[in-house]
Design a protein around this motif. Structure first.
Motif, PDB file in Angstrom:
ATOM      1  N   LEU A 103       0.822  -1.210   0.000  1.00 39.85           N
ATOM      2  CA  LEU A 103       0.000   0.000   0.000  1.00 39.85           C
ATOM      3  C   LEU A 103       0.852   1.255   0.000  1.00 39.85           C
ATOM      4  O   LEU A 103       0.667   2.147  -0.818  1.00 39.85           O
ATOM      5  N   ALA A 104       1.819   1.325   0.933  1.00 39.33           N
ATOM      6  CA  ALA A 104       2.577   2.570   1.068  1.00 39.33           C
ATOM      7  C   ALA A 104       3.792   2.616   0.155  1.00 39.33           C
ATOM      8  O   ALA A 104       4.402   3.665   0.001  1.00 39.33           O
ATOM      9  N   GLY A 105       4.151   1.468  -0.451  1.00 33.72           N
ATOM     10  CA  GLY A 105       5.253   1.471  -1.402  1.00 33.72           C
ATOM     11  C   GLY A 105       6.622   1.673  -0.776  1.00 33.72           C
ATOM     12  O   GLY A 105       7.547   2.133  -1.433  1.00 33.72           O
ATOM     13  N   LEU A 106       6.775   1.331   0.520  1.00 31.30           N
ATOM     14  CA  LEU A 106       8.077   1.438   1.179  1.00 31.30           C
ATOM     15  C   LEU A 106       8.658   0.032   1.280  1.00 31.30           C
ATOM     16  O   LEU A 106       8.123  -0.799   1.996  1.00 31.30           O
ATOM     17  N   LEU A 107       9.719  -0.232   0.547  1.00 29.45           N
ATOM     18  CA  LEU A 107      10.270  -1.588   0.540  1.00 29.45           C
ATOM     19  C   LEU A 107      11.020  -1.850   1.833  1.00 29.45           C
ATOM     20  O   LEU A 107      12.055  -1.252   2.096  1.00 29.45           O
ATOM     21  N   ASP A 108      10.472  -2.725   2.654  1.00 31.89           N
ATOM     22  CA  ASP A 108      11.051  -3.037   3.958  1.00 31.89           C
ATOM     23  C   ASP A 108      11.691  -4.419   3.887  1.00 31.89           C
ATOM     24  O   ASP A 108      10.988  -5.419   3.755  1.00 31.89           O
ATOM     25  N   LEU A 109      13.022  -4.476   3.977  1.00 35.52           N
ATOM     26  CA  LEU A 109      13.703  -5.771   3.881  1.00 35.52           C
ATOM     27  C   LEU A 109      14.072  -6.315   5.261  1.00 35.52           C
ATOM     28  O   LEU A 109      14.745  -7.324   5.359  1.00 35.52           O
ATOM     29  N   GLY A 110      13.632  -5.630   6.313  1.00 34.10           N
ATOM     30  CA  GLY A 110      13.969  -6.121   7.648  1.00 34.10           C
ATOM     31  C   GLY A 110      12.723  -6.365   8.468  1.00 34.10           C
ATOM     32  O   GLY A 110      12.719  -6.220   9.688  1.00 34.10           O
ATOM     33  N   TYR A 111      11.656  -6.760   7.762  1.00 31.78           N
ATOM     34  CA  TYR A 111      10.359  -6.843   8.417  1.00 31.78           C
ATOM     35  C   TYR A 111      10.365  -7.807   9.591  1.00 31.78           C
ATOM     36  O   TYR A 111       9.674  -7.599  10.584  1.00 31.78           O
ATOM     37  N   GLY A 132      -5.595   4.789   4.193  1.00 28.52           N
ATOM     38  CA  GLY A 132      -5.231   3.829   3.151  1.00 28.52           C
ATOM     39  C   GLY A 132      -5.059   4.515   1.808  1.00 28.52           C
ATOM     40  O   GLY A 132      -4.134   4.222   1.047  1.00 28.52           O
ATOM     41  N   ARG A 133      -5.970   5.429   1.519  1.00 30.54           N
ATOM     42  CA  ARG A 133      -5.861   6.138   0.232  1.00 30.54           C
ATOM     43  C   ARG A 133      -4.655   7.053   0.223  1.00 30.54           C
ATOM     44  O   ARG A 133      -4.014   7.245  -0.815  1.00 30.54           O
ATOM     45  N   ALA A 134      -4.352   7.636   1.381  1.00 27.04           N
ATOM     46  CA  ALA A 134      -3.145   8.467   1.456  1.00 27.04           C
ATOM     47  C   ALA A 134      -1.920   7.613   1.140  1.00 27.04           C
ATOM     48  O   ALA A 134      -1.029   8.032   0.396  1.00 27.04           O
ATOM     49  N   TRP A 135      -1.888   6.376   1.697  1.00 23.38           N
ATOM     50  CA  TRP A 135      -0.755   5.480   1.421  1.00 23.38           C
ATOM     51  C   TRP A 135      -0.630   5.220  -0.064  1.00 23.38           C
ATOM     52  O   TRP A 135       0.460   5.290  -0.625  1.00 23.38           O
ATOM     53  N   GLU A 136      -1.766   4.900  -0.674  1.00 23.32           N
ATOM     54  CA  GLU A 136      -1.681   4.548  -2.093  1.00 23.32           C
ATOM     55  C   GLU A 136      -1.276   5.746  -2.930  1.00 23.32           C
ATOM     56  O   GLU A 136      -0.526   5.621  -3.898  1.00 23.32           O
ATOM     57  N   ALA A 137      -1.758   6.933  -2.541  1.00 22.12           N
ATOM     58  CA  ALA A 137      -1.355   8.140  -3.265  1.00 22.12           C
ATOM     59  C   ALA A 137       0.153   8.335  -3.134  1.00 22.12           C
ATOM     60  O   ALA A 137       0.850   8.639  -4.105  1.00 22.12           O
ATOM     61  N   MET A 138       0.661   8.080  -1.911  1.00 21.01           N
ATOM     62  CA  MET A 138       2.076   8.228  -1.652  1.00 21.01           C
ATOM     63  C   MET A 138       2.879   7.236  -2.498  1.00 21.01           C
ATOM     64  O   MET A 138       3.938   7.577  -3.032  1.00 21.01           O
ATOM     65  N   ARG A 139       2.361   6.011  -2.618  1.00 28.92           N
ATOM     66  CA  ARG A 139       3.063   4.995  -3.391  1.00 28.92           C
ATOM     67  C   ARG A 139       3.158   5.411  -4.855  1.00 28.92           C
ATOM     68  O   ARG A 139       4.199   5.281  -5.478  1.00 28.92           O
ATOM     69  N   GLU A 140       2.070   5.943  -5.377  1.00 29.71           N
ATOM     70  CA  GLU A 140       2.065   6.257  -6.802  1.00 29.71           C
ATOM     71  C   GLU A 140       2.949   7.459  -7.114  1.00 29.71           C
ATOM     72  O   GLU A 140       3.659   7.458  -8.106  1.00 29.71           O
ATOM     73  N   VAL A 152       5.076  12.610   6.398  1.00 26.78           N
ATOM     74  CA  VAL A 152       5.748  12.076   7.573  1.00 26.78           C
ATOM     75  C   VAL A 152       4.793  11.195   8.365  1.00 26.78           C
ATOM     76  O   VAL A 152       5.079  10.042   8.677  1.00 26.78           O
ATOM     77  N   ARG A 153       3.604  11.747   8.647  1.00 30.20           N
ATOM     78  CA  ARG A 153       2.658  11.000   9.453  1.00 30.20           C
ATOM     79  C   ARG A 153       2.223   9.713   8.747  1.00 30.20           C
ATOM     80  O   ARG A 153       2.138   8.658   9.357  1.00 30.20           O
ATOM     81  N   SER A 154       1.985   9.801   7.438  1.00 30.56           N
ATOM     82  CA  SER A 154       1.517   8.618   6.720  1.00 30.56           C
ATOM     83  C   SER A 154       2.573   7.525   6.711  1.00 30.56           C
ATOM     84  O   SER A 154       2.272   6.349   6.921  1.00 30.56           O
ATOM     85  N   LYS A 155       3.831   7.926   6.479  1.00 30.67           N
ATOM     86  CA  LYS A 155       4.883   6.908   6.439  1.00 30.67           C
ATOM     87  C   LYS A 155       5.049   6.254   7.803  1.00 30.67           C
ATOM     88  O   LYS A 155       5.141   5.025   7.902  1.00 30.67           O
ATOM     89  N   LEU A 156       5.068   7.079   8.848  1.00 31.09           N
ATOM     90  CA  LEU A 156       5.233   6.514  10.184  1.00 31.09           C
ATOM     91  C   LEU A 156       4.077   5.580  10.510  1.00 31.09           C
ATOM     92  O   LEU A 156       4.271   4.504  11.078  1.00 31.09           O
ATOM     93  N   LEU A 157       2.867   6.002  10.129  1.00 30.87           N
ATOM     94  CA  LEU A 157       1.706   5.153  10.387  1.00 30.87           C
ATOM     95  C   LEU A 157       1.833   3.827   9.648  1.00 30.87           C
ATOM     96  O   LEU A 157       1.496   2.770  10.189  1.00 30.87           O
ATOM     97  N   ALA A 158       2.330   3.888   8.406  1.00 30.07           N
ATOM     98  CA  ALA A 158       2.497   2.649   7.639  1.00 30.07           C
ATOM     99  C   ALA A 158       3.472   1.724   8.349  1.00 30.07           C
ATOM    100  O   ALA A 158       3.194   0.529   8.531  1.00 30.07           O
ATOM    101  N   PHE A 159       4.612   2.268   8.777  1.00 30.11           N
ATOM    102  CA  PHE A 159       5.580   1.443   9.493  1.00 30.11           C
ATOM    103  C   PHE A 159       4.963   0.876  10.771  1.00 30.11           C
ATOM    104  O   PHE A 159       5.117  -0.306  11.077  1.00 30.11           O
TER     105      PHE A 159
END
Lengths: 323, 408
Positions: B93-101, B238-246, B259-266
């Motif tokens: 959704l947020a498009g942040l590639l997390d390799l240490g999940y 959720g829509r904010a995340w997808e907008a951020m990803r695109e 900032v808030r959206s990314k932190l919330l996604a994490f």
């Protein structure tokens, strides 16, 4: 805290750090060159590197079983192994680019990165599969060349084995050759042009695909050479050994400024020294509370700090920001 | 109509096959395929729901009674499905590639492992392990601790571009693992490589057999996770995340607080992993840092990619396929190969007893992950079950007409 001890081991630690640093620098070149041209982290480079080490160990073991290892002087043997390792890794890098990266060239950024992680994982087990069938063992040990282990006393407390001298000399030579290639030749100009602007470069009559393949070939070959030298220096290789040095080398590349060849060397040396000192001094300085195990954490913290405070690295990023 | 009949028949066939051959892995595969077939079959929603519920709530425990190993597989699938759903928020959704999940999973697991085992006495003095019912409280505590860790990781890396972010999260995952491995001194917090044991298991109602009860518990958590995910997906955030990803810049211009959206996604992604970590440590009774390697992170990523980034059913199916491949098919293949070897079977004139002993299919999960990642990226980057929004986008690209307004 034993100050006397700290001072005594200092030169030896310095030497270890420099050695490790050159190793990282050589691996970092592969990351840096590919990133410079494609702005993409070739995650599989750590396996390209370890393939070089495996080709080296296979040739040396082959020579040994043929009884030739002692018969031939060490320099031709080492050169043969180096060239073979470079060729294997270079070709591997080119074929990986063809199969896994080229179809994704215009995809969103994360797509080729994920593909690269896949290639990296695939290669680790592919090496293991091959060695399991071929030798029924995948933890291999480099056969020792006695000459290379000869130690020279620099002072009464430090000595340096010949193999370390060879590693440093080879690394310096290759770094210089690569720098000259990129900055002084027509091919180098083409590589820099493609890194600058692919479309414009192709309008100037540069075959972009060929230059990208060439970049992978050169970066892969450097990785292969690093693999062989790694094997000669540290003797033990297994299919998963490449991963952590690869990650550290990437850190070194970022540290020096990614896309920047002298930067890779500086970054490698800084990281190597930091790590060597952390490994030897951390437990002495903290009274044994934190030991050498924390050196990896040290390296990653450096990466994070650099990315936060100086994202363009020590010597600056050569790549222009893509919009 | 034929779809309905076929899916019922397949489910019955799968159930019967497992009942008759409780030790055959192929039979269990048929049963799993039947569940998947019901999901994709064109049947009324109530029939699909009823069949899936019957399969998961009635048949699965019965099968587990026949062969306990299958229940283990099902429980693992559920745990990984929840993990994949959590990572799906961050990556899909947020498009942040997390390799240490897997680090967050480890945080959750250690949270319960320390207080749920006698090891707590070493750190805090007396009174440990906590009573087993505290497990349910610690589901929440694990969630909170992991979410805080997620924010702590998120804060320094907010400014990083995609691929740098990936490497830093990878480093973070390694840092957590190295810490877990070495924090047995100066204060013994994690007991180092020896790991923690015995970890208390939660009390469950007495009318079911314990492992079956645990399966129901995990299934319940997964259902809650799915519901939360579905609500999140179509929510404001959720829509904010997808907008951020695109497009990050465009999203910011439209008033998405980055900032808030990314932190919330994490934090959201991490909290699912934290809960599952608590469950995992209780299920295993024993944990050590070996369970939280980079390999696990990539495994979860492979699940998300295989199913389709940003797609909830995709994450569940991906988790199922990868887990089943790993712990059922590859292991089965290993056992089978060993049996053939020991029997000295000859295939095409080659005596299998001569096979190298190091050749064990069960050890090649990296190869499976690798092939999944590479092939999916080249052939079908949208995954097996693409997200609905992606599907609409792709359809729209094909026809050149504006997409239908999303259902409100």
């Amino acid at each position: 805290m034993d100050l006397q001890l700290l001072v005594t081991i200092f030169p030896q630690v310095l030497l270890d750090g420099i050695l490790l640093g050159f190793m990282y620098a050589l691996i970092a070149l592969g990351y840096t060159m590919v990133y410079g041209v494609l702005e993409f982290i070739n995650f599989a480079h750590s396996e390209i590197f370890i393939v070089g080490a495996f080709v080296g160990v296979e040739i040396l073991l082959g020579l040994k079983s043929a009884g030739l290892l002692e018969a031939i002087p060490w320099l031709p043997v080492l050169l043969l192994v180096l060239v073979a390792g470079m060729a294997a890794s270079g070709l591997l890098a080119v074929s990986i680019e063809r199969i896994a990266y080229r179809p994704l060239r215009h995809a969103p950024r994360l797509i080729p990165l994920i593909s690269a992680i896949g290639v990296s994982f695939f290669l680790q087990d592919a090496i293991r599969l091959f060695e399991s069938i071929w030798r029924n063992a995948f933890n291999l040990v480099y056969p020792t060349l006695d000459v290379l282990n000869r130690r020279y006393d620099l002072t009464s407390t430090i000595d340096i084995p010949l193999k370390s001298v060879v590693v440093i000399a080879a690394a310096l030579l290759m770094l210089w050759a690569l720098w000259a290639l990129v900055n002084r030749t027509k091919i180098g100009t083409a590589i820099r042009a493609v890194a600058e602007d692919q479309a414009a470069a192709s309008l100037m009559g540069i075959n972009v695909n060929r230059i990208i393949s060439l970049t992978f070939l050169i970066g892969g070959a450097m990785g292969g050479a690093a693999g062989v030298l790694f094997g000669v220096q540290y003797s033990l290789v297994n299919p998963y050994t490449g991963f952590i040095p690869g990650l550290k080398a990437f850190t070194a590349a970022v540290l020096g400024g990614i896309g920047n060849i002298p930067g890779a060397m500086v970054g490698g040396l800084v990281l190597g020294l930091l790590e060597a000192f952390a490994a030897s001094y951390l437990s002495l300085l903290t009274g044994g509370a934190f030991g050498a195990e924390y050196k990896d954490i040290f390296a990653f913290s450096v990466l994070i700090l650099i990315l936060i405070f100086r994202p363009k690295g020590l010597l600056g990023e050569v790549v222009r920001e893509r919009a | 109509m034929t779809h309905a009949a076929a899916s019922i028949a397949l489910l019955a066939l799968g159930g019967a096959a497992v009942w008759i051959y409780p030790r055959s892995i192929l039979a269990f595969l048929v049963f799993q395929c039947a569940l998947l077939a019901i999901y994709v079959a064109r049947v009324p929603w109530w029939l699909r729901a009823a069949l899936l519920a019957f399969g998961l709530l009635v048949m699965m425990p019965v099968i587990g009674g026949r062969n306990g190993y299958y229940l283990e597989v099902a429980t693992q699938v559920c745990i990984f499905a929840a993990l994949a759903l959590g990572l799906n928020i961050v990556v899909g959704l947020a498009g942040l590639l997390d390799l240490g999940y897997v680090a967050f999973f480890a945080v959750g697991a250690y949270t319960w492992a320390i207080v749920g085992s006698p090891h707590g006495n070493v750190i805090f003095g007396g009174g440990f392990p906590l009573p087993a019912w505290m497990f349910y409280v610690f589901l929440l505590v694990g969630l909170l601790v992991a979410a805080i860790t997620g924010v702590l990781l998120g804060l320094p890396v907010l400014r990083l571009r995609g691929d740098y972010l990936a490497i830093v999260t990878l480093g973070f995952g390694e840092v957590i693992r190295v810490l877990a491995n070495n924090l047995d001194k100066p204060i013994n917090i994690t007991n180092g490589p020896k790991g923690l044991t015995p970890i208390s298991r939660p009390p469950l109602p007495y009318f079911v057999e314990y492992n079956q009860g645990f399966y129901f518990l995990v299934l319940l958590i997964v259902i809650v996770v799915i519901l939360v995910n579905r609500r999140l997906e179509d929510s404001h955030i959720g829509r904010a995340w997808e907008a951020m990803r695109e497009d990050e810049l465009a999203a910011q211009a439209m008033g998405v607080p980055l900032v808030r959206s990314k932190l919330l996604a994490f934090a959201c992604g991490a909290s699912f992993a934290g809960v599952m970590g608590v469950v995992f440590s209780a299920k295993q009774i024993f944990i050590n840092p070996e369970s939280f390697t980079f390999l696990e992170s990539i495994g979860v990523l492979a699940m998300v990619i295989l199913g389709g980034m940003g797609s909830i059913p995709g994450a569940v199916v991906g988790a199922t396929v990868v887990t089943v491949l790993n712990i059922q098919v590859l292991k089965g293949l290993s056992l089978w190969l060993n049996e053939l070897k020991n029997a000295g079977t000859t295939i095409l004139g080659y005596n299998l007893a001569n096979l190298p002993t190091q050749l064990e299919p069960a050890k090649y999960e990296r190869m499976v992950f690798g092939i999944i990642l590479v092939v999916m990226m080249i052939v079908r980057p949208q995954g097996l079950f693409p997200a609905r929004r992606r599907q609409r986008e792709l359809a729209h690209l094909g026809e050149g007409t504006p997409p239908a307004a999303p259902p409100s």
